[in-house]
Write an enzyme that holds these catalytic residues in place. Structure first.
Site: not given
Ligand code: NAD
Length: 490
Positions: A150, A174, A177-178, A227, A282, A383
């Site tokens: 998101f 994909k 969703e947020r 995450s 991140c 985090e």
């Molecule tokens: P998230 O992990 O909650 O969601 C990311 C994606 O995964 C979404 O599209 C979501 O629909 C999907 N998802 C969520 N739970 C799932 C599950 N159980 N099974 C399959 N798919 C699932 O992350 P977020 O809250 O949207 O984003 C923030 C996180 O992203 C933070 O931890 C941040 O550090 C990380 N991030 C990392 C980088 C990097 O380059 N390392 C860059 C940006 C963000």
């Protein structure tokens, strides 16, 4: 009634037959902006099959022709730059200037991918044996699924999409969703570009939608940003299904502050890094490790700068920090702040209970600063993904580097100093993939890889630039001999 977001499959906009929808709200006001479908497995299946059907013709389109579409896309993104940036602020909450910076980064990746005719060239060696030549060519892998978070809804899909398309793959994105609205707008531009049917596809959804992508036999490559627990899941499940995967995870980014650092510049940079995008980057500085007497300088300086930050609706001029993404996220961050205090941290600046004029319904916190955190405590290692900077004190650079390297993440680590020797030692020894030296957000440009390490990354090849070209292509090596009178003479 809020707009219902659509999927884009095989060159047409489609209303999902989902039985579950989520509301997408503006985190600064709680106003509902749209509803997003949690697309069922059957819709993933259809998108994947159509993307696979589109692959052979797209792959045969010369790279020089494929990039013409990217030039058109770049022009359209420039034309709609303000609209896309505004959309990011509305659905994500970050301030408009940060949203503009995000879109700029997205466009830069399109620009770099326009160099694909050169970037995907192979290698050739003559006479590897008598009369035998050998060469390596790069071919696209097939259908790629891009799963996004998101916090950078306009940029992160573009860490991959331009490279995947330019190298001849077809794509399903994909979005989170947020924050799915900005990508919907970007797809309206992709539609105008006129890619052949099935080359670029958008499927909205949540975890079940993602799992269907990870399991689908038509999909060959998966990229993920999000995450760490989900990154680990994506990497394990998609690799078990025989796909190539790169999964970028969460972070806990330490910054080391030495007593010889430039005070004004360091204070300003570290405050921007910790509180920009309300800490939901991140690459946000999240733990400041002061060395020796540096704490006496930087604890008050950072507290003053953090307290002065203007918090509010990111669309308003002069605002420097917006809300966090959701009420759940706000409650989680507030709970972690309390935990840090219970574990012995000192509250230097308390951002809880923020009251923002005009933002009464929004999910606001103000900048929070906690000092004297215990080694191994919750705030030092978790985090937070919110506007909270934790601080710890150590006696030497060696100790600071040891502390940095004891963390489970390795997304970014920074040092602030005027000593070249200290900076070199840090660069050489720090266990992180992105290093900042007097830089607070060491975000790689589009032509460098976004190099997370440890629990911040699962895979081998990272996002952007040459790594992306390698990820979206498979190498084929040809060893070749031609017989004939002329060849036999030698
Ligand atoms: P998230 O992990 O909650 O969601 C990311 C994606 O995964 C979404 O599209 C979501 O629909 C999907 N998802 C969520 N739970 C799932 C599950 N159980 N099974 C399959 N798919 C699932 O992350 P977020 O809250 O949207 O984003 C923030 C996180 O992203 C933070 O931890 C941040 O550090 C990380 N991030 C990392 C980088 C990097 O380059 N390392 C860059 C940006 C963000």
């Amino acid at each position: 009634m809020a707009e219902q977001l659509l999927n884009y499959v095989n060159g047409e906009w489609r209303r999902s037959a989902a039985d579950r929808f989520l509301e997408v709200s503006n985190p600064a006001t709680a106003e509902v902006l749209a509803t997003v479908p949690i697309s069922p497995v059957s819709e993933v299946d259809e998108a994947a099959r159509l993307a696979l059907a589109a692959f052979p013709a797209w792959r045969r389109t010369p790279a020089t022709a494929r990039i013409q579409q990217l030039f058109k896309l770049k022009a359209l993104m420039e034309e709609h730059f303000e609209d896309l940036s505004r959309s990011i602020t509305l659905e994500n909450g970050k301030v408009l200037d940060d949203a503009r910076g995000e879109m700029r980064r997205a466009i830069e990746n399109v620009e770099v991918a326009c160099g694909i005719p050169t970037m995907m060239m192979g290698d050739f060696a003559e006479d590897v044996a008598r009369g035998v030549d050998e060469y390596m060519i790069r071919q696209p892998v097939g259908v790629a699924a891009l799963i996004c978070p998101f916090n950078f809804p306009g940029m992160i899909p573009f860490w991959y999409l331009p490279y995947a398309l330019a190298t001849g793959n077809t794509v399903i994105v994909k979005p989170s969703e947020r924050c799915p609205i900005t990508l919907q707008k970007a797809f309206q531009l992709l539609e105008q570009v006129g890619f052949p049917k099935g080359v670029v596809n958008l499927v909205n959804g949540g975890a079940d939608t993602v799992n269907a992508l990870l399991d689908h036999p038509a999909i060959s490559a998966v990229t993920f940003v999000g995450s760490t627990p989900v990154a680990r899941h994506i990497y394990a499940r998609a690799s078990a299904n025989g796909k190539r995967v790169q999964a970028q995870g969460g972070a806990k980014n330490p910054v080391i502050l030495l007593p010889d650092a430039d005070v004004a510049l360091t204070t300003s940079i570290v405050t921007d890094s910790a509180f920009g995008n309300a800490g939901q980057r991140c690459l946000a500085a999240s733990l400041a490790i002061t060395v020796g007497e540096a704490d006496k300088i930087f604890v008050p300086a950072l507290a003053e700068a953090a307290a002065a930050r203007l918090v509010g609706n990111g669309l308003e001029r002069g605002v420097q920090m917006g809300p966090v993404i959701s009420p759940q996220s706000k409650a989680r961050i507030e709970g972690l702040i309390q935990k840090g205090l219970d574990e012995g941290g000192k509250l230097v600046l308390d951002g809880r209970g923020a009251s923002i004029a005009g933002g009464e319904n929004g999910y606001f916190l103000r900048p929070t600063l906690l000092s004297d955190l215990p080694v191994g405590g919750t705030i030092a290692k978790t985090e937070l993904f919110g506007p909270v900077l934790g601080m710890m004190r150590v006696d030497s650079v060696e100790e600071a580097i040891q502390l940095v390297n004891s963390g489970e993440y390795g997304n970014m680590a920074c040092v602030f100093t005027s000593s070249g020797a200290a900076a070199r030692k840090f660069r050489y020894e720090a266990d992180a993939g992105n290093i900042g030296i007097n830089i607070g957000v060491a975000a790689p440009m589009a032509f460098f890889p976004f190099s997370g390490w440890k629990n911040s990354f699962f895979g081998t090849l990272h996002a952007q630039g040459k790594h992306a070209v390698e990820f979206f292509t498979q190498t084929k090596v040809v060893v070749e001999r031609w017989l004939g009178e002329w060849a036999r003479k030698f």
